[in-house]
Design a protein around this motif. Structure first.
Motif, PDB file in Angstrom:
ATOM      1  N   PRO A1413      32.654  29.942  79.846  1.00 27.23           N
ATOM      2  CA  PRO A1413      32.827  29.549  80.941  1.00 27.23           C
ATOM      3  C   PRO A1413      31.761  29.679  82.118  1.00 27.23           C
ATOM      4  CG  PRO A1413      34.541  30.633  80.399  1.00 27.23           C
ATOM      5  CD  PRO A1413      33.620  31.189  79.557  1.00 27.23           C
ATOM      6  N   GLY A1414      31.289  28.515  82.715  1.00 27.53           N
ATOM      7  CA  GLY A1414      30.223  28.676  83.907  1.00 27.53           C
ATOM      8  C   GLY A1414      28.975  28.755  83.216  1.00 27.53           C
ATOM      9  N   GLN A1415      28.637  28.573  81.959  1.00 29.76           N
ATOM     10  CA  GLN A1415      27.314  29.002  81.594  1.00 29.76           C
ATOM     11  C   GLN A1415      26.530  27.683  81.570  1.00 29.76           C
ATOM     12  OE1 GLN A1415      27.198  30.002  77.486  1.00 29.76           O
ATOM     13  NE2 GLN A1415      26.374  32.056  77.864  1.00 29.76           N
ATOM     14  N   LYS A1416      24.926  27.748  81.984  1.00 27.12           N
ATOM     15  CA  LYS A1416      24.367  26.602  82.034  1.00 27.12           C
ATOM     16  C   LYS A1416      23.388  26.708  80.682  1.00 27.12           C
ATOM     17  CE  LYS A1416      25.354  26.332  86.260  1.00 27.12           C
ATOM     18  NZ  LYS A1416      26.556  27.014  86.093  1.00 27.12           N
ATOM     19  N   VAL A1417      23.604  25.552  80.103  1.00 25.64           N
ATOM     20  CA  VAL A1417      23.402  25.387  78.420  1.00 25.64           C
ATOM     21  C   VAL A1417      22.327  24.351  78.545  1.00 25.64           C
ATOM     22  CG1 VAL A1417      23.935  25.110  76.164  1.00 25.64           C
ATOM     23  CG2 VAL A1417      25.387  26.344  77.801  1.00 25.64           C
ATOM     24  N   GLY A1418      20.910  24.710  77.809  1.00 23.07           N
ATOM     25  CA  GLY A1418      20.262  23.475  77.712  1.00 23.07           C
ATOM     26  C   GLY A1418      19.808  23.219  76.160  1.00 23.07           C
ATOM     27  N   ILE A1419      19.797  21.907  75.855  1.00 20.41           N
ATOM     28  CA  ILE A1419      19.749  21.599  74.487  1.00 20.41           C
ATOM     29  C   ILE A1419      18.659  20.936  74.302  1.00 20.41           C
ATOM     30  CG2 ILE A1419      20.743  20.261  72.577  1.00 20.41           C
ATOM     31  CD1 ILE A1419      23.607  20.443  73.650  1.00 20.41           C
ATOM     32  N   CYS A1420      17.596  21.261  73.259  1.00 21.24           N
ATOM     33  CA  CYS A1420      16.371  20.368  73.237  1.00 21.24           C
ATOM     34  C   CYS A1420      16.347  20.068  71.852  1.00 21.24           C
ATOM     35  CB  CYS A1420      15.257  21.047  73.835  1.00 21.24           C
ATOM     36  SG  CYS A1420      15.132  22.707  73.065  1.00 21.24           S
ATOM     37  N   GLY A1421      15.432  19.502  71.397  1.00 26.47           N
ATOM     38  CA  GLY A1421      14.948  18.953  69.969  1.00 26.47           C
ATOM     39  C   GLY A1421      14.094  17.372  69.976  1.00 26.47           C
ATOM     40  N   ARG A1422      13.534  17.280  68.996  1.00 26.25           N
ATOM     41  CA  ARG A1422      12.805  15.840  68.957  1.00 26.25           C
ATOM     42  C   ARG A1422      13.750  14.727  69.143  1.00 26.25           C
ATOM     43  NH1 ARG A1422       8.746  18.754  65.466  1.00 26.25           N
ATOM     44  NH2 ARG A1422       6.999  18.871  66.783  1.00 26.25           N
ATOM     45  N   THR A1423      12.914  13.490  69.364  1.00 28.26           N
ATOM     46  CA  THR A1423      14.039  12.302  69.268  1.00 28.26           C
ATOM     47  C   THR A1423      14.759  12.284  67.998  1.00 28.26           C
ATOM     48  OG1 THR A1423      12.276  11.463  70.480  1.00 28.26           O
ATOM     49  CG2 THR A1423      13.916  10.142  69.660  1.00 28.26           C
ATOM     50  N   GLY A1424      16.048  11.859  68.051  1.00 30.46           N
ATOM     51  CA  GLY A1424      16.746  11.795  66.881  1.00 30.46           C
ATOM     52  C   GLY A1424      17.268  13.111  66.098  1.00 30.46           C
TER      53      GLY A1424
END
Length: 1624
Positions: A1413-1424
């Motif tokens: 709860p309350g975490q700031k999450v980043g998701i990254c990766g190439r297109t697709g």
């Protein structure tokens, strides 16, 4: 006649019949035998020639139409032959009737007539064959025949005259006519000899067929075939019957004949228009009406003549009915008695009037009159339609030429908007065309009405005028209804436009609506607009049904009024003959009055259209600068270097195609002009856009040849205007523009031009291609064509050059993304490209053209920095400069000034400085420093820009998304293909044929069922009742008039009144209503006569019975009128409820469809269902259905009535029905194909007009007007061909059904005359009904064909009604979910597998993650890599087929979608705003207070901006949020997410379109405002998530790394670390 009577040629047994004591020629029989000689001679000679010559030839070779030819007097000969045939028929009839009056058979009375008929037919067949094979020598036979026939007939006439037989005898008249006709035919034949000199002359004339026929591409043969084929459209047979096997394509209908092409007609109209410009009053605008009359008056007069003939022949129907019924009633008891035996030549001679008293003769006359009337009517229609089409072609060409000369200021200052031009093309020209179609009605109808009323008066005296006045008085009401209809249609159109706009917005933002669970709110708003539209449609339906009701009820009311008044005035009832003639007349009268309102309405519209056209044609044209007009000798641009070569080549082809080879090594040597320094020079120029304010003043500039000139300055200082001024698009108030000249000309510096006019032709050739300037406008303009066509723009294709241009504009990656590479259609109707891509294509077009001067107007405005640099280096510096082309470049990018050879700095519409950069540095240091600071700033931006993912990659990404989500389904919107797969995949003809000729009954069923059971029941029952009542009315009339006559006859006291009965076997029989059987007579209508005694007591007194009938009649009429009203209302409202239900279901189905549906189905296809198809269902199907049911029931009831009166008719019905079946079967298929062709060829034409109007400056700069005109003419001709064929096909059908109708009338008449004579009243009834059939047969087929086309719309809508909806329910009830869920924002992802469609591979495979709860999450990766799919999975937008996502302890798959989606927030990558207010965009549910909205706006940094807007929160947002910049729109979307105080926020690449500064603010805001909430950010720029608590790196649907950013950065070879490195 006694059975023993021998068939002898001269009749009597007596030898005197064959004797020639009185002289050979005085024996009438011998003269008649002599008459046989020419006929027999002709048959003997021609048959061998026809059978041997053509028989053998045509079996081997089909004579092609390139040998066809009309000999002189062609039409005259056909007309005379038809008259000849008619007179022969009369002669034959006269012979037969005369023969019956004599004791023995006289064959010579009718035998020559019969042979003459055959010979005349043969002569015309023979002539036709000679003509088509162009072999005139054989015409000699005909010449001999006409001479012989003339001589023999003349002898007969002379003998008659000698014996004192004069005009009172019919046979004399007929013989005189024949002598005349043979004489005329002889004259025609002599004329052919005179003109063609094929015999008696030494050198016969060689004549070639018309040019059109030698061109095998011309398939429209109407102008070239013979008269019979013209009248019956026989030449259409192969096309219409062939359509059954394979569809008609554009190739099949070929080209238009020259006389009908748009160009020909344009020249005719233009000459007529220009001729009116007189010397004394040059300012008076020419009248368009007058020019239309001059150009197209003659065919209209011809058509009106046909129309008059048809209308007059139309009255033959009632007259013949009158005659037949009267003759049947008055049949003389004794045929042979009291006939004066006029015996000349031992044979009987008839009086002229006597023939018309014979019913059978009248029946045949009626048949001929009907056939002729219908032929003339169709001919009149055809001529007007052809003229209308010609007029439309001419007007379109006129409008187009005007568009090409329109002054630019007109377009930009809004005097002539694109909308107006489109209306002119799409609406006004069509209005005029329709007016022409209907215009013969304007003067034919009054004549028809007057004639009708006169005849009525003759039949029924004053009471007829009452009935006629009922019809006339109700005509204004019709007109009123018609105008009301037009008004309501307009308002319905406005509402449907609104509805479409809303629907489009919904479909464009459907993803957002679903994610926010707002579908239903928006759905309701569309339903609301649809409600308004339906109110208009209801009014429309009401007025339509009123109109239909009037049309059906007026004749009933008129008949009632007439007979009622007649009864009160004379207290008697008309005889059956009068009654039914009057009835038939009323039927004739109603049509013109019903049409009159329509015609008047169209006439009014045509007046308006002509006025608009006139204004348009008088509007300002572009300035006549000397260099543009080409009539003044003008120096050419340097393009015409090396004159010698030009001379050599130009003779053969225009300059444009003389493309210098791209890698031509000799090019360098061939520039004697490199010493020339000025390409364009403007001296003290002042220019305006035509609004009296100077835009540019005091301009003195020069553009050096072969160098790069840059024009710089602030926004709005007149840079673009300067380019346009040089191109001659602005009005020059003062000064001149000089373009450079040929090398051998000298240029004085004052700019005067010395020019030696060497060779005229060469001058013309060059002026045609004078200074074509390659110009790329600031607002990019694309054609609706392939990418390649847009770039080559009419120049020949050169592979190397093309490739170089594409590389310079870095278009290759974009082209690779398009589904068909550079053969993909782009433009309005094609694929939507982004601004940058469009602009690069326009620049590529300018580079590719081989012109010496290139104008580029701010080509970098929509490009990001990498592309701009590449374009500058590769395109402008390398590609153009290496070619030594003169380049003028307008730009804001000052960093490119270092490359410029010459700089023009502008300020406020005048030139601030011109010179090289060095000059400016030395002379105007201030300006130079100003530029330097600006350059630095631009350089900083440049660095910043490089950090970002460039705009272009983004554009490409959107393009790729657009296409690759749609892969599974073919791009084509082709329902036919699916259809074929549904049935078996047989390719043989039979199945496709049967499929094409089947009527879509299933769809009709679907349509009716959506109308509701009650309405369908009401419609069917009221229709059947109405038609039975109408039959009852007429039947009642028949009985009433007949009884009346019977009663009168019986009350005369004589047992047998000869007018209506025969005396036979001593019993009296009244034949009006009964048959004679076993010698007893039965009068069924009024009395029984038995045993020869007349029982008068049974006959009720006349007046009482009349009153009884009058009451019945009145009640029936009233019932009929009421039922008319009910049926017309029920059909229209059935259609309305069907339309309501279909649209409602369609909207709900589509809005609730899964998101995958929208990825797979093109937006255009869905929109089409809501626009075109819904429109057809709303407005077109109900009237068609009404008309179809009405005509079908009328035909059926007529056939029923006829069959009950004369059962013998049923025998004849079988072959007629078979013929009708085949005609309609073939016609429907062909009509559908031609309709499709017409529709599909219309669109490109309209698009061509609008795109020309948009790209005027470009077209004129390139000097490509001629090419565009040519294209317009081609498109117009193609569309006109399709339309012509469609109308010819309609004529084909109508002629055939009308002839069928005529045959029905003939069979009814003959059957009723020869059968047991059912009685005058009923015969009248039968004939009246048979006459109505002729009118309605073709409507049945036309409506069937229309309905079939229109049912396709229902089918398309229906195909969407089958889509699966998303599962909105979920297994939990909404009440079980806690109010404040999700309160913590804890997310567990367990073994998640996701796919878009069960058919496709999974996009996420076994993903596991836990977010506190309350975490700031980043998701990254190439297109697709599946980032966005993960974000969609949170909202259950994709198919989660394994694993689960648990938020705060609840599995989201179990929740109702509405609940789940309304509790989470998401910000999407592309900002979506809806039209409405700002408040509506932030909170469409209206749940929040203003304070909360302001708070959200403040967080999103928008508060101050919104405050400054008029209306604050209620400020207007235009469609798609166009009135805000992309960055601002993204901020609004952010504010929208803040308004919804959800504990989980998902940001999907939300900061892609925001500049760095704003983005930093945003990151801070998110961190503060959402401090206690869970935020999942999907990032495409990694540095935005460096501050996150948790980073997830994805690859190919799997989680690759998952940890804090710090930990991940330490892994040097990790994926995340490499991303960050690349992004730094």
């Amino acid at each position: 006649m006694a059975a023993g009577m021998p068939l002898s040629f001269c009749g009597d047994k007596a030898p005197s019949a064959y004797g020639i004591n009185d002289g050979v020629l005085n024996n009438g029989c011998f003269v008649d035998a002599l008459n046989l000689v020419p006929h027999v001679f002709l048959l003997f000679i021609t048959f061998p020639i026809l059978f041997i010559g053509w028989g053998s030839q045509s079996s081997k070779v089909q004579i092609h139409h390139n040998t066809w030819l009309h000999f002189p007097g062609h039409n005259m000969r056909w007309i005379l032959t038809f008259l000849l045939l008619f007179v022969h028929v009369c002669e034959f009839a006269e012979g037969i009737v005369s023969n019956t009056t004599m004791t023995s058979n006289h064959l010579h009375l009718f035998m020559p007539a019969f042979m003459g008929f055959i010979a005349a037919t043969t002569s015309v067949v023979y002539y036709h064959n000679i003509e088509t094979s162009n072999f005139p020598k054989l015409l000699l036979v005909l010449f001999i025949y006409w001479v012989l026939a003339f001589i023999t007939k003349f002898i007969k006439l002379w003998k008659f005259a000698e014996f004192g037989i004069r005009f009172k005898y019919l046979r004399f008249c007929i013989t005189a006519l024949l002598v005349m006709l043979y004489g005329l035919l002889m004259a025609v034949e002599i004329n052919v000899i005179r003109v063609r000199k094929y015999v008696f002359f030494t050198n016969p004339q060689k004549v070639k067929p018309p040019e059109d026929l030698q061109d095998l591409g011309v398939r429209f043969l109407q102008p070239f075939v013979n008269l019979l084929s013209k009248a019956t459209y026989w030449w259409m047979n192969p096309l219409i019957i062939g359509a059954h096997k394979r569809p008609i394509e554009l190739k099949k209908i070929g080209k238009l004949p020259i006389a009908m092409r748009a160009l020909t007609n344009y020249l005719r109209l233009k000459d007529a228009y220009e001729d009116q410009r007189t010397g004394e009053d040059p300012d008076r605008p020419p009248s368009i009406w007058r020019s239309m009359y001059r150009a197209f008056g003659r065919p209209i007069l011809l058509s009106s003549t046909f129309r008059y003939l048809a209308d007059l022949l139309g009255f033959a129907g009632p007259l013949c009915i009158y005659g037949i019924v009267r003759n049947l009633d008055d049949d003389n008891n004794d045929t042979s008695a009291n006939k004066n035996m006029e015996n000349y030549f031992r044979v009987y001679f008839m009086y002229t009037t006597e023939l018309l008293e014979n019913s059978s003769v009248l029946a045949v006359l009626l048949f001929l009159a009907l056939v002729l009337q219908r032929t003339f009517l169709q001919a009149s229609y055809y001529v007007t339609i052809e003229t209308g089409i010609n007029l439309r072609g001419a007007l379109l060409a006129m409008i187009y030429n005007k568009i090409l000369r329109l002054s630019t200021s007109n377009m930009s200052m809004g005097e002539m908007t694109l909308g107006q031009i489109n209306n002119l093309v799409a609406i006004e020209t069509n209005q005029l065309m329709w007016f022409l179609f209907l215009c013969p009605n304007l003067w034919a109808m009054p004549v028809q009405i007057v004639m009708g009323v006169i005849l009525l008066y003759n039949f029924l005296s004053w009471s007829a005028l009452v009935g006629a006045s009922v019809i006339v008085l109700l005509a204004p009401v019709q007109y009123l209804i018609a105008t009301k209809l037009a008004e309501t249609q307009k308002s319905a159109l406005e509402h449907s436009t609104d509805r479409l706009k809303q629907t489009t917005e919904i479909l464009k933002g459907i993803k957002l609506l679903k994610l926010y669970a707002w579908e239903d709110i928006f759905c309701d708003s569309v339903e609301q607009t649809r409600g308004k539209e339906l109110t208009s449609l209801r009014t429309f339906a009401f007025y339509t049904s009123m109109s239909i009701f009037m049309n059906a009820a007026i004749p009933i009311a008129a008949v009632l009024a007439t007979f009622g008044v007649h009864h009160f005035l004379t207290s008697s009832i008309p005889s059956p003959s009068q009654a039914f003639a009057a009835l038939a007349l009323f039927h004739i009268l109603v049509t013109p009055l019903f049409l009159l309102s329509t015609v008047v309405r169209f006439a009014v519209k045509a007046l308006v259209s002509v006025q608009k056209l006139g204004e348009f044609l008088q509007s300002d044209e572009i300035g006549d600068d000397s260099w543009r007009n080409g009539d003044i000798s003008v120096p050419l641009d340097v393009g015409k270097k090396h004159l010698g070569m030009t001379k050599a080549i130009n003779r053969k082809q225009p300059m444009r195609y003389q493309m210098d080879n791209y890698e031509q090594p000799s090019r360098r040597a061939m520039r004697p002009t490199e010493t020339e320094d000025v390409a364009v020079k403007v001296s003290n120029g002042s220019f305006t856009w035509g609004n009296n304010q100077l835009t540019l003043s005091d301009i003195n500039i020069r553009i050096p040849t072969g160098q790069l000139t840059m024009i710089v300055g602030q926004v709005g200082c007149g840079k673009s205007s300067l380019l346009l001024a040089m191109l001659g698009e602005m009005q020059a108030i003062d000064g001149r523009v000089y373009w450079s000249k040929l090398p051998d000309c000298e240029l004085d510096h004052e700019g005067s031009i010395s020019w030696s006019e060497t060779e005229d032709s060469e001058e013309e050739i060059r002026s045609k291609n004078r200074n074509s300037v390659a110009y790329a406008a600031q607002k990019s303009w694309l054609l609706n064509a392939t990418v390649e066509d847009n770039i080559t723009f009419g120049s020949p294709f050169n592979k190397q050059r093309y490739k170089a241009v594409i590389d310079a504009c870095s278009l290759q990656p974009d082209i690779d993304l398009l589904p068909f590479g550079d053969q993909t259609e782009i433009g309005e109707r094609g694929i939507n490209l982004s601004g940058g891509q469009r602009q690069r294509i326009c620049v590529a077009r300018a580079l590719y053209q081989n012109t010496n001067i290139v104008f580029l107007d701010d080509p970098f405005s929509a490009l990001d920095i990498h592309l701009s640099d590449h374009l500058m280096q590769e395109g402008i510096l390398k590609f153009l400069q290496d070619d030594k082309r003169t380049v003028v470049l307008v730009s804001h990018k000052l960093q490119y000034l270092i490359h410029a050879d010459w700089i023009i700095a502008m300020k406020d519409g005048s030139v601030l400085r011109e010179g090289t950069l060095k000059d400016i540095q030395t002379h105007d240091t201030e300006l130079y420093d100003h530029w330097k600071t600006l350059m630095n700033r631009q350089d900083q931006e440049l660095e910043k820009d490089i950090q970002q993912d460039s705009q272009t990659t983004l554009e490409r990404k959107t393009l790729r998304r657009a296409f690759y989500s749609r892969e599974p389904k073919n791009q084509m919107d082709d329902e036919d293909e699916e259809e074929e797969e549904e049935e078996e995949d047989d390719d043989n003809f039979s199945t496709t044929t049967s499929r094409r000729s089947k009527i879509p009954w299933k769809m009709c069923g679907c349509y009716l069922s959506s109308g509701g059971f009650f309405m369908v029941f009401l419609m069917i029952s009221s229709k059947l009742l109405k038609h039975s009542v109408i039959v009852a009315i007429d039947y009642c009339l028949a009985l009433w008039t007949s009884t009346n006559q019977t009663a009168e006859n019986l009350q005369n006291g004589t047992a047998a009144n000869q007018a209506a009965a025969f005396l036979q076997n001593g019993t009296a029989a009244n034949q009006t209503a009964a048959f004679l059987q076993n010698g007893t007579a039965a009068n069924q209508t009024a009395a029984f006569l038995q045993n020869g005694s007349i029982n008068f007591t049974d006959i009720s007194p006349q007046p009482e019975q009349d009153v009884y009938y009058l009451h019945v009649f009145f009640v029936l009429c009233a019932a009929g009128i009421t039922l008319c009203l009910i049926t017309s209302l029920s059909v229209e409202f059935l259609g309305l409820s069907a339309a309501t239900n279909l649209h409602h279901n369609l909207l709900n189905k589509i809005i609730h469809a899964p998101i995958r549906f929208f990825d797979v189905t093109p937006l255009g296809q869905i929109l089409n269902r809501f626009s075109a198809d819904t429109n057809i269902i709303d407005q077109h199907i109900p009237p068609t259905l009404e008309s179809l049911t009405r005509s079908t029931l009328l035909c059926l009831s007529a056939i029923g009535v006829i069959a009950s009166i004369t059962p013998a008719f049923l025998v004849a019905l079988v072959p007629l029905a078979v013929a009708f079946y085949f005609i309609q079967k073939y016609f429907r298929v062909a009509s559908k194909d031609l309709q499709d062709l017409d529709d599909s060829t219309q669109l490109p034409l309209l698009c061509h007009f609008s795109e020309t109007a948009e790209g005027l400056t470009t077209i004129r700069a390139f000097r490509h007007e001629a090419r565009f005109k040519q294209r317009m003419l081609e498109l117009t001709d193609t569309n006109n061909t399709a339309y012509l064929f469609l109308s010819a096909a309609n004529r084909w059908l109508e002629v055939r059904t009308d002839y069928l109708g005529a045959v029905i009338v003939l069979t009814v008449a003959v059957a009723s005359i020869w059968s047991g004579r059912p009685g005058g009243g009923l015969v009248g009834l039968g004939l009246t009904y048979a006459l109505t059939i002729t009118n309605y047969l073709n409507w049945v087929v036309r409506n069937l064909a229309d309905l079939e086309v229109q049912m396709a719309a229902v089918k398309k809508v229906n195909s969407f009604l089958g889509t699966e909806s998303e599962n909105y329910e979920g297994s939990m009830d909404a009440s079980q979910v806690p109010e404040n869920w999700p309160h913590d924002g804890e997310i567990k992802i367990h073994d998640l597998c996701v796919r878009y469609d069960p058919m496709l591979k999974p996009v996420l495979k076994h993903v596991n993650a836990y977010i506190k709860p309350g975490q700031k999450v980043g998701i990254c990766g190439r297109t697709g890599s599946g980032k966005s799919s993960l974000s969609l999975a949170f909202f259950n937008m994709v198919d989660i087929f394994e694993g689960r996502i648990v938020i705060d302890g609840i599995d989201i798959c179990k929740l109702p979608l509405q609940t789940l989606r309304s509790r989470l927030s998401i910000i999407l990558q592309d900002p979506v705003l809806f039209s409405g207010s700002i408040r509506f965009n932030l909170d469409p549910e209206c749940m929040c207070t203003d304070d909360r909205l302001w708070e959200a706006l403040e967080i999103a940094q928008l508060k101050n901006m919104v405050k400054s807007l008029p209306g604050g929160l209620d400020a207007v947002v235009t469609e798609g949020g166009e009135n805000f910049s992309v960055g601002q729109r993204q901020l609004f979307c952010l504010a929208r997410a803040f308004v919804r105080k959800s504990s989980i926020l998902i940001m999907d690449e939300a900061t892609a379109s925001i500049d760095m500064a704003t983005e930093n603010i945003l990151q801070k805001v998110v961190m503060t405002a959402f401090a206690d909430r869970t935020v999942v950010t999907i990032a495409h720029r990694v540095h935005t998530i460096l501050t996150a608590d948790l980073v997830i790196v994805m690859k190919r649907g799997n989680i690759l790394e998952c940890d804090t950013p710090g930990t991940l950065l330490e892994q040097e070879d990790g994926m995340f670390a490499s991303f960050v490195k690349a992004d730094m």
